[in-house]
Design a protein around this motif. Sequence first.
Motif, PDB file in Angstrom:
ATOM      1  N   LEU A 110       0.815  -1.214   0.000  1.00 15.51           N
ATOM      2  CA  LEU A 110       0.000   0.000   0.000  1.00 15.51           C
ATOM      3  C   LEU A 110       0.852   1.268   0.000  1.00 15.51           C
ATOM      4  CD1 LEU A 110      -2.812  -1.072   2.477  1.00 15.51           C
ATOM      5  CD2 LEU A 110      -3.012  -0.749   0.010  1.00 15.51           C
ATOM      6  N   SER A 111       2.041   1.204   0.605  1.00 12.56           N
ATOM      7  CA  SER A 111       2.897   2.391   0.633  1.00 12.56           C
ATOM      8  C   SER A 111       3.360   2.776  -0.765  1.00 12.56           C
ATOM      9  CB  SER A 111       4.099   2.173   1.554  1.00 12.56           C
ATOM     10  OG  SER A 111       4.978   1.232   1.001  1.00 12.56           O
ATOM     11  N   LYS A 112       3.468   1.804  -1.642  1.00 17.48           N
ATOM     12  CA  LYS A 112       3.847   2.103  -3.038  1.00 17.48           C
ATOM     13  C   LYS A 112       2.744   2.858  -3.761  1.00 17.48           C
ATOM     14  CE  LYS A 112       6.654  -2.060  -3.199  1.00 17.48           C
ATOM     15  NZ  LYS A 112       6.672  -3.449  -3.617  1.00 17.48           N
ATOM     16  N   LEU A 113       1.500   2.628  -3.351  1.00 15.55           N
ATOM     17  CA  LEU A 113       0.366   3.292  -3.995  1.00 15.55           C
ATOM     18  C   LEU A 113       0.000   4.617  -3.320  1.00 15.55           C
ATOM     19  CD1 LEU A 113      -1.958   0.198  -4.458  1.00 15.55           C
ATOM     20  CD2 LEU A 113      -0.689   1.380  -6.244  1.00 15.55           C
ATOM     21  N   PHE A 114       0.030   4.624  -1.977  1.00 12.80           N
ATOM     22  CA  PHE A 114      -0.503   5.771  -1.252  1.00 12.80           C
ATOM     23  C   PHE A 114       0.525   6.521  -0.411  1.00 12.80           C
ATOM     24  CE2 PHE A 114      -3.965   2.594  -1.548  1.00 12.80           C
ATOM     25  CZ  PHE A 114      -4.827   3.317  -2.370  1.00 12.80           C
ATOM     26  N   GLY A 115       1.710   5.977  -0.269  1.00 14.48           N
ATOM     27  CA  GLY A 115       2.711   6.576   0.609  1.00 14.48           C
ATOM     28  C   GLY A 115       2.736   5.862   1.952  1.00 14.48           C
ATOM     29  N   ASP A 116       3.819   6.081   2.704  1.00 14.94           N
ATOM     30  CA  ASP A 116       4.029   5.351   3.957  1.00 14.94           C
ATOM     31  C   ASP A 116       2.985   5.674   5.021  1.00 14.94           C
ATOM     32  OD1 ASP A 116       6.227   4.139   2.839  1.00 14.94           O
ATOM     33  OD2 ASP A 116       7.688   5.504   3.750  1.00 14.94           O
ATOM     34  N   VAL A 117       2.722   6.944   5.227  1.00 17.89           N
ATOM     35  CA  VAL A 117       1.796   7.347   6.289  1.00 17.89           C
ATOM     36  C   VAL A 117       0.389   6.817   6.010  1.00 17.89           C
ATOM     37  CG1 VAL A 117       0.718   9.303   7.458  1.00 17.89           C
ATOM     38  CG2 VAL A 117       3.160   9.379   6.895  1.00 17.89           C
ATOM     39  N   ALA A 118      -0.068   6.988   4.790  1.00 17.76           N
ATOM     40  CA  ALA A 118      -1.411   6.513   4.432  1.00 17.76           C
ATOM     41  C   ALA A 118      -1.498   4.995   4.547  1.00 17.76           C
ATOM     42  CB  ALA A 118      -1.771   6.967   3.020  1.00 17.76           C
TER      43      ALA A 118
END
Length: 190
Positions: A110-118
């Motif tokens: 998911l971090s690849k799609l939305f970023g680490d925090v999201a």
Amino acid sequence: MISSAHFINHLLAQEKWARDKLLSHAGKIACIDIQAMQIRLKVAADGLLENAEASATPDVTIRVKPSDLPLMAQNREKAFSYVKIEGDADFANTISYLSQNLRWEAESDLSKLFGDVAAVRIVSGAKYLAKTAQETHQKIQENLAEYFLEENPLLVRPAEVNSFGTLINKTRDDVERLIKRIEKLERMRG
């Protein structure tokens, strides 16, 4: 036949230990038979999986009843206790080990799609929802059990059933003793 090699390979690509475990089974075919459908996968030379031909003879067949799938999803450690295995036991043990220990790292994807925090927030939100759903399910079960035991007694507690069974056994034994006494008195009289 379902194509699922891509999804499993996504997990295997992230875990070298899992690919190494499969390398000793290169060329072997596993068939997962869920009555209505079959998944046939072949272990490639690099430890990843590829879809096998429907006509290919499997080295191991893992038969799963569709009704057992929810139980298997609830407890991955006991998942293989619900299946019937035919064929290569060592290959089946490897599959079982991988099914218990190979995990999807959702945050990483998911971090690849939305970023680490999201990604962290999405995963923690999903975990919170799953925990809340599980707690709600547990509370509903407890409330229904209490209702059917106390307020509208359609169910009986196990201790009461055992006590009733004990009384029935005692009554049966008493009746048998009484019958023997009556028979003894009739023999004495007659």
